[in-house]
Scaffold this motif. Structure first.
Motif, PDB file in Angstrom:
ATOM      1  N   ASP A  26      30.986  52.303  11.889  1.00 43.41           N
ATOM      2  CA  ASP A  26      29.445  52.032  11.921  1.00 43.41           C
ATOM      3  C   ASP A  26      28.648  52.528  12.843  1.00 43.41           C
ATOM      4  OD1 ASP A  26      30.931  50.207  13.103  1.00 43.41           O
ATOM      5  OD2 ASP A  26      29.254  48.750  13.338  1.00 43.41           O
ATOM      6  N   THR A 105      28.720  46.774   7.975  1.00 45.38           N
ATOM      7  CA  THR A 105      28.955  47.907   6.883  1.00 45.38           C
ATOM      8  C   THR A 105      27.921  48.096   5.844  1.00 45.38           C
ATOM      9  OG1 THR A 105      31.330  48.403   5.574  1.00 45.38           O
ATOM     10  CG2 THR A 105      30.062  46.097   5.448  1.00 45.38           C
ATOM     11  N   ARG A 116      28.519  54.107   2.264  1.00 49.90           N
ATOM     12  CA  ARG A 116      30.110  53.919   2.549  1.00 49.90           C
ATOM     13  C   ARG A 116      30.930  55.288   2.447  1.00 49.90           C
ATOM     14  NH1 ARG A 116      31.359  48.401  -0.718  1.00 49.90           N
ATOM     15  NH2 ARG A 116      29.502  47.265   0.453  1.00 49.90           N
ATOM     16  N   GLY A 121      34.839  50.404   4.396  1.00 48.35           N
ATOM     17  CA  GLY A 121      33.293  49.854   4.016  1.00 48.35           C
ATOM     18  C   GLY A 121      33.360  48.896   2.999  1.00 48.35           C
TER      19      GLY A 121
END
Length: 561
Positions: A26, A105, A116, A121
């Motif tokens: 992230d 996420t 993602r 994710g």
């Protein structure tokens, strides 16, 4: 600018010196933003790479203790936040402000920059990620738009530093941080100031009248006196009016251990016949099952949150509750008591003479028992006395997490002693000591802890950080190869039970004990084992030299009873 870069520049504006970070998938916009801001010559707090989240939380905790400044921690999505949750509980219990953040996420699977890109994710998404720390956070928010970064950091920082202080939490979705914003209109100074609670003059006056007029007053301290001014004020009023000061399960000291009114840790002899009781920032000033003030006694609670509203059950009687920053409240109380004067100086002096003799004898006995022991194996009390002797030439800070007990130590300043928070999140003292050393590089910082607590501290991660960032700390492991605190709790409840009589108490043993010196040596620290009482003073002297002169972490693995 990338929104992620504004985080660091705004933290610098807020007075944050360090960001303790454990990165993950992230973090790309955060890392890109950090590099962008650095390349643009923007002033930034120093980013510290932390290989375990528990260390990040402990270091922010310790840095605040010695600097008085809230720091920032950024963790990795839900899994990193989960690892940091224990540290958040410790900070909340200790009223330690910090800006805790973690990535979130990505919400979207495609079609937006920052969506993602790896399977985790999906695996790290939660319905309510903030629930992991909501019990510990004073305030929480999930960033919705990139232009909110400065406003939300300003708000979080102000709330964290408002009375009572504590951690706040901000969730950082990756898609939001990936967007760009125009940061030119960002305010040059913080836009929100913390709220400070001060005691009312009438409450301080009432407390002063009760204490000055009392015949058998007593003071309970658990989390110290706030700062140097509060420490001096409490020392002054206790001496001036001959009031014993009890430190039951103290996490900080409120006056020097050599003070004539230092009354040790046992509430029983002082509470049972007290007529006025002053409780200073104490979560549990005594044990209700065992101790209770007389029905006619006046009980005063003073501190940032005198009724400890965050804790569901805490029913200690309070006839006067004074919400105030501890130091400011004590300074005001000392001044009010001095202004009133002593209505019965002759009577007070007559009562004070035997009291001072009693307290002096109690203190001398505690020291003598620790100093003169001759059993087959050292006790923790003896190690504490030896350490106290070794520190006489230094301005030192000692942390104890099931390590050196307070009773036999000579400590004379408000930052001399810290015990683990009453939340009991183990592994606290070593990273906390590291944060303290970062705040005060000139100071000798000593982490004393049990062997179980050392293992809880993720020591490999801690030693790596100490070597990487030149943070030399003195570590004393008081090694009894067991969970001693668990054993004590069992024997308190079942003194004649099966577990107390067993050759090996279930669920307490930690044998075989690892060679902790090798963990230290793996990161270029100095390590020694000490098994004989006679060898301890020289080992302590050598360890202090390593830390203060050779600027190298030193670890003593000390075998105790």
């Amino acid at each position: 600018m990338v929104a992620g870069s504004v985080i660091f520049s705004r933290l610098k504006t807020l007075g944050v010196d360090y960001v303790f970070a454990n990165s993950g998938t992230d973090f790309p916009p955060i890392i890109e933003g950090l590099a962008e801001a650095a390349a643009s010559g923007v002033a930034l707090p120093q980013a510290i790479t932390i290989p375990h989240e528990h260390a990040a939380m402990g270091m922010a905790h310790g840095y605040y203790f010695l600097s008085g400044k809230a720091q920032a921690v950024i963790l990795h999505t839900n899994v990193g936040l989960a690892n940091g949750a224990i540290g958040a509980l410790n900070a909340a219990t200790d009223h330690v402000p910090m800006l805790l953040m973690s990535g979130r996420t990505p919400t979207v699977e495609k079609g937006r920059f920052g969506a993602r890109t790896v399977p985790i994710g999906w695996g790290q998404e939660m319905r309510d990620q903030t629930a992991l720390v909501r019990e510990a956070a004073k305030w929480d928010y999930e960033l919705r738009f990139p232009e909110q970064v400065s406003d939300m950091l300003d708000r979080g920082h102000a709330i964290a530093n408002s009375t009572p202080k504590g951690p706040v939490y901000l969730s950082l979705p990756r898609e939001v941080l990936s967007e760009t914003i125009d940061a030119s209109a960002t305010a040059a100074t913080p836009t929100i100031r913390p709220a400070r609670v001060e005691a009312s003059a009438s409450d301080i006056s009432q407390a002063a009248e009760w204490l000055v007029g009392a015949r058998k007053p007593v003071i309970f301290v658990q989390r110290g006196a706030g700062d140097a001014e509060g420490f001096a004020a409490l020392s002054q009023l206790a001496d001036r009016f001959s009031i014993p000061v009890v430190h039951y399960w103290a996490t900080q000291i409120g006056l020097p251990t050599s003070h004539p009114m230092w009354a040790g840790a046992d509430p029983a002899p002082w509470l049972e016949d007290a007529d006025v009781v002053l409780v200073i920032d104490a979560l549990a000033p005594w044990m209700p099952e065992i101790h209770s003030p007389p029905a006619a006694a006046k009980v005063i609670h003073l501190g940032p949150n005198p009724l400890f509203s965050r804790f569901p059950v805490r029913n200690f009687r309070s006839d006067l509750s004074i919400a105030t920053e501890t130091s400011a409240g004590l300074v005001a109380l000392a001044a009010a008591m001095e202004k009133l004067g002593d209505p019965d100086p002759a009577g007070r002096e007559a009562r004070a003479r035997p009291l001072r003799t009693r307290l002096t004898e109690q203190r001398e006995t505690e020291i003598a028992v620790a100093r003169d022991e001759d059993g087959p194996r050292m006790t923790k009390a003896h190690v504490a006395w030896c350490l106290s002797e070794a520190l006489k030439a230094h301005e030192a800070t000692v942390l104890s997490e099931l390590g050196c007990p307070l009773a036999p130590m000579t400590l004379d300043h408000p930052q001399a002693w810290y015990q683990e928070p009453h939340s009991g999140g183990l592994g606290w003292s070593l990273p906390c000591a590291m944060g303290m050393k970062l705040a005060r590089p000139d100071r000798l910082v000593v982490a004393t802890l049990g062997d179980g607590s050392y293992m809880f501290a993720n020591p490999v991660a801690c030693h790596q950080i100490m070597e990487a960032y030149d943070i030399p700390v003195l570590i004393l492991i008081l090694n009894n190869a067991e969970w001693g605190a668990v054993r004590q709790s069992v024997t308190m409840m079942y003194p004649e039970g099966y577990a107390a009589k067993a050759n090996q108490m279930p669920l307490t043993g930690l044998s075989p004990s690892p060679d902790f010196t090798k963990i230290a040596e793996a990161s270029n620290a100095w390590g020694r084992k000490v098994t004989e009482r006679a060898d301890l003073p020289a080992a302590l002297e050598a360890a202090v030299t390593e830390v203060m002169q050779n600027k190298r972490t030193a670890l003593l693995d000390i075998r105790v009873a």
